[in-house]
Design a protein around this motif. Structure first.
Motif, PDB file in Angstrom:
ATOM      1  N   LEU A  31     -33.595  39.778 122.389  1.00 44.69           N
ATOM      2  CA  LEU A  31     -33.802  41.205 122.166  1.00 44.69           C
ATOM      3  C   LEU A  31     -33.199  41.669 120.841  1.00 44.69           C
ATOM      4  O   LEU A  31     -33.131  42.862 120.571  1.00 44.69           O
ATOM      5  N   VAL A  32     -32.778  40.703 120.015  1.00 45.39           N
ATOM      6  CA  VAL A  32     -32.167  41.003 118.720  1.00 45.39           C
ATOM      7  C   VAL A  32     -33.218  40.795 117.629  1.00 45.39           C
ATOM      8  O   VAL A  32     -33.778  39.702 117.496  1.00 45.39           O
ATOM      9  N   VAL A  33     -33.484  41.817 116.852  1.00 49.13           N
ATOM     10  CA  VAL A  33     -34.565  41.772 115.868  1.00 49.13           C
ATOM     11  C   VAL A  33     -34.354  40.653 114.854  1.00 49.13           C
ATOM     12  O   VAL A  33     -35.278  39.884 114.563  1.00 49.13           O
ATOM     13  N   GLU A  34     -33.160  40.536 114.290  1.00 49.96           N
ATOM     14  CA  GLU A  34     -32.930  39.505 113.281  1.00 49.96           C
ATOM     15  C   GLU A  34     -33.094  38.104 113.856  1.00 49.96           C
ATOM     16  O   GLU A  34     -33.537  37.193 113.149  1.00 49.96           O
ATOM     17  N   GLU A  35     -32.769  37.929 115.125  1.00 50.56           N
ATOM     18  CA  GLU A  35     -32.976  36.628 115.758  1.00 50.56           C
ATOM     19  C   GLU A  35     -34.461  36.330 115.897  1.00 50.56           C
ATOM     20  O   GLU A  35     -34.904  35.188 115.673  1.00 50.56           O
ATOM     21  N   ARG A  36     -35.258  37.331 116.244  1.00 53.85           N
ATOM     22  CA  ARG A  36     -36.699  37.123 116.334  1.00 53.85           C
ATOM     23  C   ARG A  36     -37.289  36.757 114.979  1.00 53.85           C
ATOM     24  O   ARG A  36     -38.146  35.876 114.869  1.00 53.85           O
ATOM     25  N   ILE A  37     -36.839  37.438 113.928  1.00 53.13           N
ATOM     26  CA  ILE A  37     -37.315  37.135 112.571  1.00 53.13           C
ATOM     27  C   ILE A  37     -36.897  35.719 112.181  1.00 53.13           C
ATOM     28  O   ILE A  37     -37.696  34.957 111.617  1.00 53.13           O
ATOM     29  N   LYS A  38     -35.668  35.375 112.477  1.00 51.22           N
ATOM     30  CA  LYS A  38     -35.170  34.038 112.148  1.00 51.22           C
ATOM     31  C   LYS A  38     -36.019  32.967 112.824  1.00 51.22           C
ATOM     32  O   LYS A  38     -36.389  31.963 112.193  1.00 51.22           O
ATOM     33  N   GLN A  39     -36.338  33.176 114.085  1.00 55.00           N
ATOM     34  CA  GLN A  39     -37.113  32.164 114.803  1.00 55.00           C
ATOM     35  C   GLN A  39     -38.511  32.014 114.223  1.00 55.00           C
ATOM     36  O   GLN A  39     -39.008  30.894 114.061  1.00 55.00           O
ATOM     37  N   LEU A  40     -39.168  33.122 113.894  1.00 50.82           N
ATOM     38  CA  LEU A  40     -40.498  33.015 113.312  1.00 50.82           C
ATOM     39  C   LEU A  40     -40.432  32.407 111.918  1.00 50.82           C
ATOM     40  O   LEU A  40     -41.297  31.603 111.532  1.00 50.82           O
ATOM     41  N   ARG A  41     -39.411  32.760 111.143  1.00 55.23           N
ATOM     42  CA  ARG A  41     -39.257  32.165 109.822  1.00 55.23           C
ATOM     43  C   ARG A  41     -39.093  30.655 109.928  1.00 55.23           C
ATOM     44  O   ARG A  41     -39.657  29.893 109.120  1.00 55.23           O
ATOM     45  N   MET A  42     -38.355  30.190 110.921  1.00 54.19           N
ATOM     46  CA  MET A  42     -38.189  28.751 111.108  1.00 54.19           C
ATOM     47  C   MET A  42     -39.510  28.086 111.479  1.00 54.19           C
ATOM     48  O   MET A  42     -39.807  26.976 111.030  1.00 54.19           O
ATOM     49  N   GLU A  43     -40.320  28.761 112.284  1.00 52.02           N
ATOM     50  CA  GLU A  43     -41.635  28.214 112.607  1.00 52.02           C
ATOM     51  C   GLU A  43     -42.516  28.139 111.361  1.00 52.02           C
ATOM     52  O   GLU A  43     -43.206  27.136 111.112  1.00 52.02           O
ATOM     53  N   ILE A  44     -42.500  29.209 110.566  1.00 53.21           N
ATOM     54  CA  ILE A  44     -43.299  29.228 109.344  1.00 53.21           C
ATOM     55  C   ILE A  44     -42.865  28.109 108.400  1.00 53.21           C
ATOM     56  O   ILE A  44     -43.698  27.402 107.808  1.00 53.21           O
ATOM     57  N   ASP A  45     -41.557  27.921 108.249  1.00 51.40           N
ATOM     58  CA  ASP A  45     -41.065  26.867 107.371  1.00 51.40           C
ATOM     59  C   ASP A  45     -41.403  25.478 107.903  1.00 51.40           C
ATOM     60  O   ASP A  45     -41.688  24.561 107.129  1.00 51.40           O
ATOM     61  N   PHE A  46     -41.352  25.326 109.224  1.00 56.10           N
ATOM     62  CA  PHE A  46     -41.731  24.047 109.833  1.00 56.10           C
ATOM     63  C   PHE A  46     -43.185  23.720 109.505  1.00 56.10           C
ATOM     64  O   PHE A  46     -43.523  22.586 109.129  1.00 56.10           O
ATOM     65  N   VAL A  47     -44.051  24.707 109.626  1.00 56.33           N
ATOM     66  CA  VAL A  47     -45.465  24.499 109.317  1.00 56.33           C
ATOM     67  C   VAL A  47     -45.658  24.251 107.820  1.00 56.33           C
ATOM     68  O   VAL A  47     -46.412  23.353 107.414  1.00 56.33           O
ATOM     69  N   ALA A  48     -44.970  25.009 106.987  1.00 52.85           N
ATOM     70  CA  ALA A  48     -45.118  24.859 105.544  1.00 52.85           C
ATOM     71  C   ALA A  48     -44.753  23.462 105.083  1.00 52.85           C
ATOM     72  O   ALA A  48     -45.364  22.913 104.162  1.00 52.85           O
ATOM     73  N   ALA A  49     -43.762  22.872 105.718  1.00 49.32           N
ATOM     74  CA  ALA A  49     -43.303  21.544 105.307  1.00 49.32           C
ATOM     75  C   ALA A  49     -44.229  20.431 105.767  1.00 49.32           C
ATOM     76  O   ALA A  49     -44.155  19.313 105.239  1.00 49.32           O
ATOM     77  N   ARG A  50     -45.103  20.726 106.729  1.00 49.21           N
ATOM     78  CA  ARG A  50     -45.885  19.653 107.342  1.00 49.21           C
ATOM     79  C   ARG A  50     -47.394  19.831 107.267  1.00 49.21           C
ATOM     80  O   ARG A  50     -48.130  18.885 107.546  1.00 49.21           O
ATOM     81  N   LEU A  51     -47.841  21.019 106.920  1.00 45.82           N
ATOM     82  CA  LEU A  51     -49.275  21.265 106.896  1.00 45.82           C
ATOM     83  C   LEU A  51     -49.764  21.252 105.458  1.00 45.82           C
ATOM     84  O   LEU A  51     -49.487  22.171 104.689  1.00 45.82           O
ATOM     85  N   ALA A  52     -50.491  20.217 105.079  1.00 43.74           N
ATOM     86  CA  ALA A  52     -50.962  20.084 103.705  1.00 43.74           C
ATOM     87  C   ALA A  52     -52.272  20.836 103.525  1.00 43.74           C
ATOM     88  O   ALA A  52     -52.980  21.137 104.477  1.00 43.74           O
ATOM     89  N   GLY A  53     -52.601  21.123 102.260  1.00 40.66           N
ATOM     90  CA  GLY A  53     -53.905  21.688 101.959  1.00 40.66           C
ATOM     91  C   GLY A  53     -53.836  23.125 101.514  1.00 40.66           C
ATOM     92  O   GLY A  53     -52.870  23.847 101.773  1.00 40.66           O
ATOM     93  N   ALA A  54     -54.860  23.528 100.820  1.00 43.04           N
ATOM     94  CA  ALA A  54     -54.931  24.889 100.292  1.00 43.04           C
ATOM     95  C   ALA A  54     -55.411  25.842 101.358  1.00 43.04           C
ATOM     96  O   ALA A  54     -56.230  25.496 102.211  1.00 43.04           O
ATOM     97  N   GLY A  55     -54.934  27.048 101.274  1.00 43.27           N
ATOM     98  CA  GLY A  55     -55.382  28.083 102.183  1.00 43.27           C
ATOM     99  C   GLY A  55     -56.543  28.848 101.597  1.00 43.27           C
ATOM    100  O   GLY A  55     -57.167  28.426 100.627  1.00 43.27           O
ATOM    101  N   PRO A  56     -56.855  30.002 102.151  1.00 42.72           N
ATOM    102  CA  PRO A  56     -58.001  30.781 101.711  1.00 42.72           C
ATOM    103  C   PRO A  56     -57.814  31.333 100.310  1.00 42.72           C
ATOM    104  O   PRO A  56     -56.698  31.523  99.840  1.00 42.72           O
ATOM    105  N   ALA A  57     -58.914  31.581  99.653  1.00 38.38           N
ATOM    106  CA  ALA A  57     -58.939  32.245  98.352  1.00 38.38           C
ATOM    107  C   ALA A  57     -58.098  31.508  97.325  1.00 38.38           C
ATOM    108  O   ALA A  57     -57.530  32.097  96.415  1.00 38.38           O
ATOM    109  N   GLY A  58     -57.988  30.190  97.472  1.00 42.88           N
ATOM    110  CA  GLY A  58     -57.301  29.373  96.496  1.00 42.88           C
ATOM    111  C   GLY A  58     -55.794  29.394  96.575  1.00 42.88           C
ATOM    112  O   GLY A  58     -55.114  28.786  95.761  1.00 42.88           O
TER     113      GLY A  58
END
Length: 615
Positions: A574-601
């Motif tokens: 129920l802590v906002v900064e903890e929720r942001i931290k968890q999503l940021r960690m998920e985003i970073d996990f994906v960024a480190a492992r998902l290769a390839g270009a996204g939309p619009a270059g």
């Protein structure tokens, strides 16, 4: 002149922007209200005196507080106090104007909550659940010891207390089906008044729910939700005479209702195909009048004594607002406003059990194939809707399409759809998710090499199960507070969820071991090939930490790619900064492992913040 830019990305603003819940109001003092807000960075309870405009924070705890009720006279706030999100605690009472918290039910030991009804005539009703006792219901009076009036091993809960404080409605599952409750009305001494059970005979799986006693002194009518026509809809049951009045409200989808304060009509909440709307049903004429609300989802509504209706509304594109039919916004928190997102598209896909409804969001102006997150909802008896959600909006901001699937087991599509997952638990839902995945790839929306399976709670469970049973379908997995080892989860979880698992799977792990084995992610862990990120609360009573550790140990033993984040809370934070931290960690996990270009270059994770928290 140097241009100053806002360093905070929109996805973080959506989490940090102050939000408020629909205010609840005291039945006999309607100017006194209670609501939940994250204004301090943690979700807490707030008291609001509408006559003066004054607001004050009622609770202030590191782990946050969301469970609270006003007394009918508005003199006090009852709130549930647990330890670090473990949901095991006691009810405390605090004066509306502020002051010391005192135990609201002295003499009752800590427990899981099984409902509460605060009375206006000196007696309140407290429901409790523990592993040792099952469910107990107690009548609580000021200055007296609590009196136990109900006890059963199966799950039950306090439904409501009549306006005059003489009758108690209890929802119970003594028949052993935790998905379909029966109703019992008793007096304050526990003596029976009436029983309503649509499950008798074992030939029908029909549930009932308490929607509330009539708000009139001496009135013995109880508003009840039933499933007799294959969906949820209301009827009126006079518990004194036994008469049942069928309202036959002719609307597709599920129908819920509550009384208008004078008892003359019902405020009807209609949910259909992931949208919500409101109606007024006049009890004298049987007339149904639509209450105008924008297209989207109504997350809650209440009729005020003056006749106007207040409701919490949002859409996938527009943030939540507490509105009134009298016009304008009822409660608008100050400060940062949440940025808008993109609207959803409706998709219907033929699945093995019928048409599956999915909601799709994609970055504006993009075409596929896109990296795609399948964000799977929890419950399982819940559904995704056209409502604002900061998590999916964040993935859209980072160049991803987001697909949300209302698989079999979801609510809002009829009783048969909700009940279809029994015995083949998890596997049924994944069949529907697979059908939508195939559509997403064939339609050109999703890049088959950049598909992410994600979800929390039951959605986290389906993520782990899907990674093991559909290993060729997913590039990555993100599982939050999941069921990972079903047998261990059963033995460690709170008692009410044990009842639900016995219903879903047809017994205990000892009685039907083959079903638990077939439905447990741990059974398939050695087949998992996609890197997986798991987050878990160490105090979680619903998806306990030991069973997560068992799954992680198996991943580690074979050197499978994975990351684990453990945090000091329960079933989510129920802590906002903890929720942001968890999503940021998920985003970073994906960024480190998902290769390839996204939309619009641009890269799929353009704009990702650095770091992601300590490991």
């Amino acid at each position: 002149m140097t241009e100053i830019t806002d360093p905070m990305p929109d996805w973080e603003k959506r989490f940090r922007a102050p939000r408020v819940s629909l205010p609840d109001w005291a039945v006999d003092a309607p100017d006194r209200s209670l609501f939940v807000s994250n204004a301090t960075g943690t979700y807490e309870l707030y008291a609001w005196d509408r006559a003066t405009g004054g607001q004050r924070q009622v609770t202030d705890r590191p782990s946050g507080t969301t469970d609270g009720v006003l007394s009918p006279d508005g003199s006090s706030v009852w709130w549930f106090s647990d330890s670090d999100g473990d949901e095991f605690g006691i009810w405390l009472r605090q004066p509306f104007e502020g002051g010391e918290d005192v135990p609201a039910a002295p003499g009752l030991a800590p427990s899981y909550s099984a409902g509460l009804a605060v009375g206006r005539h000196g007696a309140s009703v407290v429901g409790r659940s523990t592993d040792e006792e099952g469910t107990t219901v107690h009548v609580v009076r000021e200055g007296a010891e609590p009196v136990e009036i109900y006890r059963h091993r199966e799950s039950a809960g306090v439904g409501d207390l009549s306006h005059d404080g003489t009758l108690i409605a209890i929802e119970h599952t003594e028949h052993g089906d935790a998905m379909h409750a029966a109703l019992r009305v008793v007096r304050l001494d526990g003596s029976p008044v009436a029983e309503l059970d649509d499950t008798r005979g074992g030939t029908r799986e029909l549930g009932l729910e308490v929607l509330g006693f009539a708000p009139v002194e001496g009135d013995t009518r109880l508003l009840v939700g039933h499933q007799r026509r294959g969906r949820w809809e209301p009827m009126i049951w006079d518990v004194a005479s036994g008469e049942q009045t069928d309202l036959a409200i002719d609307l597709p989808g599920d129908v819920n209702a509550e009384w208008y304060p004078d008892g003359s009509g019902l405020l009807v909440a209609h949910s259909f195909e992931a949208r919500g709307e409101l109606w007024r049903y006049d009890l004298a004429s049987g007339g149904l009048t639509r209450i105008e609300t924008p297209a989207g989802s109504v997350s809650g509504a209440t009729a005020r004594p003056s006749g106007e209706v207040e409701y919490l509304w949002s859409s996938a594109a527009l943030p939540p607002q507490v509105r009134s039919t009298a016009g304008g916004t009822v409660l608008d928190p100050p400060g940062l406003k949440a940025p808008e997102s993109v609207p959803v598209e409706d998709v219907w896909v033929e699945g093995p059990g019928g048409r599956v409804h999915a909601l799709v969001q994609r970055p504006a102006g993009t075409e596929g194939p896109l990296p795609t997150v399948f964000e799977i909802h929890g419950g399982p008896t819940w559904h995704d809707s056209d409502a604002f959600a900061a998590g999916p909006a964040a993935w859209v901001d980072h160049g991803f399409a987001v697909v949300r699937v209302n698989y079999r087991g979801s609510t809002g599509y009829g009783r048969a759809w909700t009940d279809a997952l029994k015995h083949r638990v998890g596997l049924i839902e994944l069949e529907d998710i697979a059908a939508v995945r195939d559509w997403a790839v064939k339609s050109g929306l999703a890049d088959p090499g950049r598909l992410i399976l994600a979800g929390g709670s039951w959605g986290g469970y389906l993520t782990l199960l899907g990674l093991g049973t559909q290993p060729d379908s997913w590039a990555l997995g993100l599982a939050a507070v999941p069921v990972a080892d079903y047998v261990t989860a059963y033995h460690d979880e709170m008692e009410a969820l044990k009842s639900m698992d016995r219903t879903l799977l047809g017994g205990t792990p000892e009685e039907v071991p083959e079903r638990y084995e077939a439905s447990s992610p741990l059974t398939y862990v050695d087949a998992v090939r996609a890197p997986v990120y798991i987050s878990a609360g160490v105090n979680d009573p619903r998806c306990p930490i030991r069973q997560v550790e068992n799954y992680v140990d198996r991943l580690a033993a074979r050197g499978a790619a994975h990351e684990v984040y453990r945090y000091d809370a329960g079933h989510g934070s129920l802590v906002v900064e903890e929720r942001i931290k968890q999503l940021r960690m998920e985003i970073d996990f994906v960024a480190a492992r998902l290769a390839g270009a996204g939309p619009a270059g641009r890269t799929a994770l353009e704009g990702t913040t650095e770091g992601g928290g300590p490991r």
